[in-house]
Design a protein around this motif. Structure first.
Motif, short mmCIF file in Angstrom:
data_model
loop_
_atom_site.label_atom_id
_atom_site.label_comp_id
_atom_site.label_asym_id
_atom_site.label_seq_id
_atom_site.Cartn_x
_atom_site.Cartn_y
_atom_site.Cartn_z
N TYR A 270 40.97 58.02 32.71
CA TYR A 270 41.74 57.01 33.43
C TYR A 270 41.01 55.68 33.29
O TYR A 270 39.79 55.62 33.40
CB TYR A 270 41.84 57.36 34.92
CG TYR A 270 42.68 58.58 35.20
CD1 TYR A 270 44.05 58.46 35.39
CD2 TYR A 270 42.10 59.84 35.27
CE1 TYR A 270 44.83 59.58 35.65
CE2 TYR A 270 42.87 60.96 35.54
CZ TYR A 270 44.22 60.82 35.73
OH TYR A 270 44.99 61.93 35.99
N GLN A 271 41.79 54.59 33.07
CA GLN A 271 41.20 53.25 32.94
C GLN A 271 42.09 52.22 33.62
O GLN A 271 43.31 52.32 33.55
CB GLN A 271 41.07 52.86 31.46
CG GLN A 271 40.12 53.72 30.65
CD GLN A 271 40.23 53.37 29.19
OE1 GLN A 271 41.15 53.82 28.51
NE2 GLN A 271 39.30 52.56 28.70
N MET A 272 41.44 51.24 34.26
CA MET A 272 42.18 50.12 34.85
C MET A 272 41.38 48.83 34.67
O MET A 272 40.18 48.81 34.90
CB MET A 272 42.41 50.34 36.35
CG MET A 272 43.49 51.32 36.67
SD MET A 272 43.96 51.26 38.41
CE MET A 272 42.69 52.25 39.15
N TRP A 273 42.06 47.80 34.23
CA TRP A 273 41.54 46.44 34.23
C TRP A 273 42.24 45.78 35.41
O TRP A 273 43.44 45.46 35.33
CB TRP A 273 41.87 45.74 32.91
CG TRP A 273 41.04 46.21 31.78
CD1 TRP A 273 39.92 45.60 31.29
CD2 TRP A 273 41.23 47.38 30.96
NE1 TRP A 273 39.41 46.31 30.23
CE2 TRP A 273 40.20 47.42 30.01
CE3 TRP A 273 42.18 48.42 30.95
CZ2 TRP A 273 40.08 48.42 29.05
CZ3 TRP A 273 42.06 49.43 30.01
CH2 TRP A 273 41.03 49.43 29.07
N LEU A 274 41.53 45.62 36.51
CA LEU A 274 42.14 45.26 37.79
C LEU A 274 42.53 43.80 37.89
O LEU A 274 41.71 42.91 37.63
CB LEU A 274 41.19 45.62 38.93
CG LEU A 274 40.91 47.12 39.06
CD1 LEU A 274 39.62 47.35 39.81
CD2 LEU A 274 42.07 47.81 39.73
N GLU A 275 43.77 43.58 38.30
CA GLU A 275 44.20 42.25 38.72
C GLU A 275 43.94 42.19 40.21
O GLU A 275 44.55 42.91 40.99
CB GLU A 275 45.68 42.02 38.41
CG GLU A 275 45.99 41.90 36.94
CD GLU A 275 45.34 40.71 36.25
OE1 GLU A 275 44.91 39.76 36.95
OE2 GLU A 275 45.28 40.72 35.02
N ASP A 276 42.97 41.38 40.60
CA ASP A 276 42.59 41.25 42.00
C ASP A 276 42.24 39.79 42.27
O ASP A 276 42.45 38.93 41.41
CB ASP A 276 41.42 42.19 42.32
CG ASP A 276 40.20 41.99 41.42
OD1 ASP A 276 40.06 40.90 40.81
OD2 ASP A 276 39.37 42.91 41.32
N GLU A 277 41.73 39.51 43.45
CA GLU A 277 41.41 38.13 43.80
C GLU A 277 40.40 37.52 42.83
O GLU A 277 40.50 36.34 42.49
CB GLU A 277 40.88 38.05 45.24
CG GLU A 277 41.91 38.36 46.30
CD GLU A 277 42.16 39.84 46.55
OE1 GLU A 277 42.95 40.16 47.44
OE2 GLU A 277 41.58 40.70 45.84
N GLN A 278 39.44 38.30 42.38
CA GLN A 278 38.41 37.78 41.49
C GLN A 278 38.98 37.41 40.12
O GLN A 278 38.70 36.33 39.58
CB GLN A 278 37.29 38.81 41.35
CG GLN A 278 36.01 38.26 40.79
CD GLN A 278 34.88 39.29 40.81
OE1 GLN A 278 35.04 40.43 41.25
NE2 GLN A 278 33.73 38.89 40.32
N SER A 279 39.80 38.27 39.55
CA SER A 279 40.41 37.96 38.24
C SER A 279 41.43 36.83 38.37
O SER A 279 41.53 35.97 37.49
CB SER A 279 41.06 39.19 37.62
OG SER A 279 42.18 39.61 38.36
N LEU A 280 42.16 36.83 39.48
CA LEU A 280 43.14 35.76 39.72
C LEU A 280 42.45 34.41 39.82
O LEU A 280 42.93 33.41 39.27
CB LEU A 280 43.95 36.05 40.98
CG LEU A 280 45.01 35.03 41.35
CD1 LEU A 280 46.07 34.91 40.27
CD2 LEU A 280 45.65 35.40 42.69
N GLU A 281 41.30 34.36 40.49
CA GLU A 281 40.61 33.08 40.62
C GLU A 281 40.19 32.53 39.26
O GLU A 281 40.25 31.32 39.02
CB GLU A 281 39.39 33.20 41.54
CG GLU A 281 38.73 31.86 41.76
CD GLU A 281 37.83 31.80 42.97
OE1 GLU A 281 37.59 30.68 43.45
OE2 GLU A 281 37.36 32.86 43.42
N GLU A 282 39.78 33.40 38.35
CA GLU A 282 39.41 32.93 37.00
C GLU A 282 40.62 32.31 36.30
O GLU A 282 40.50 31.30 35.61
CB GLU A 282 38.85 34.08 36.17
CG GLU A 282 37.53 34.61 36.68
CD GLU A 282 36.46 33.53 36.78
OE1 GLU A 282 36.23 32.82 35.79
OE2 GLU A 282 35.84 33.41 37.86
N LYS A 283 41.80 32.88 36.51
CA LYS A 283 43.02 32.32 35.92
C LYS A 283 43.41 31.01 36.62
O LYS A 283 43.91 30.08 35.98
CB LYS A 283 44.15 33.33 36.00
CG LYS A 283 43.93 34.54 35.10
CD LYS A 283 44.96 35.61 35.35
CE LYS A 283 44.79 36.81 34.45
NZ LYS A 283 43.69 37.69 34.82
#
Length: 193
Positions: free
Chosen positions: A147-160
């Motif tokens: 199982y694998q996940m590249w999480l869209e979360d607050e931390q990844s959103l802030e980079e965007k």
């Protein structure tokens, strides 16, 4: 035909004071016919949907929207539209949980932000920041596959969101409402002032 429709629609929208925005896939050889340059002249805003880097039709597991993928889509859209202040960055509120079985068969399931975080916890997965994608990455190996996940979360959103200031964008759009955590709205507001 599509551009003619947009020409006629833009006239009617302006008459009625309606803001016209047009959503687009990222620029690529197979989307050139959308003519984002013309769209930028006709519409108030051009939205680039910076997600689905890896989809159900992908042969391998991967991020829905790595930072590199997002930034490349923005740069190419700005080049085509010709004006960053009319470009809107479309960002995902979802993650794909990928499963690759021992035969190499790959499947995925879409999860909202809270669902994805809960799955990491419930499955006892480990997660860590991945510099390459600018996302938290989680995985779990089992006897039957991975199982694998590249999480869209607050931390990844802030980079965007940091790209808004870097490119002086018009704003942001999200897909899809209801998949986000409530905490993302305070974060988004910080960058859209």
């Amino acid at each position: 035909g599509y551009l003619q429709f947009l020409r006629e629609l833009s006239i009617e929208c302006r008459k009625k004071g309606i803001v016209l925005s047009i959503d687009n896939y990222q620029p690529s050889a197979w989307t050139e016919f959308y003519d984002r340059n013309q769209q930028g002249r006709l519409a108030d805003y051009v939205v680039v949907m910076n997600y689905d880097e890896h989809t159900t039709s992908s042969n391998e597991a991967g991020s829905v929207s790595s930072l590199t993928f997002t930034e490349e889509g923005l740069k190419n859209t700005i080049d085509e539209v010709g004006d960053a202040s009319r470009v809107i960055n479309g960002m995902p509120f979802y993650t794909r949980m990928w499963y690759t079985d021992t035969t190499g068969s790959v499947t995925s399931e879409i999860l909202g932000m809270s669902q994805a975080g809960q799955s990491v916890e419930n499955m006892g997965m480990t997660s860590a920041w991945d510099e390459k994608t600018s996302q938290n990455y989680a995985e779990l190996e089992t006897g039957s596959g991975k199982y694998q996940m590249w999480l869209e979360d607050e931390q990844s959103l802030e980079e965007k969101l940091k790209l808004f200031q870097k490119y002086e964008l018009a704003g942001g759009a999200e897909w899809k409402l209801g998949l986000e955590r409530n905490s993302v709205w305070d974060l988004i507001e910080q960058y859209l002032k």
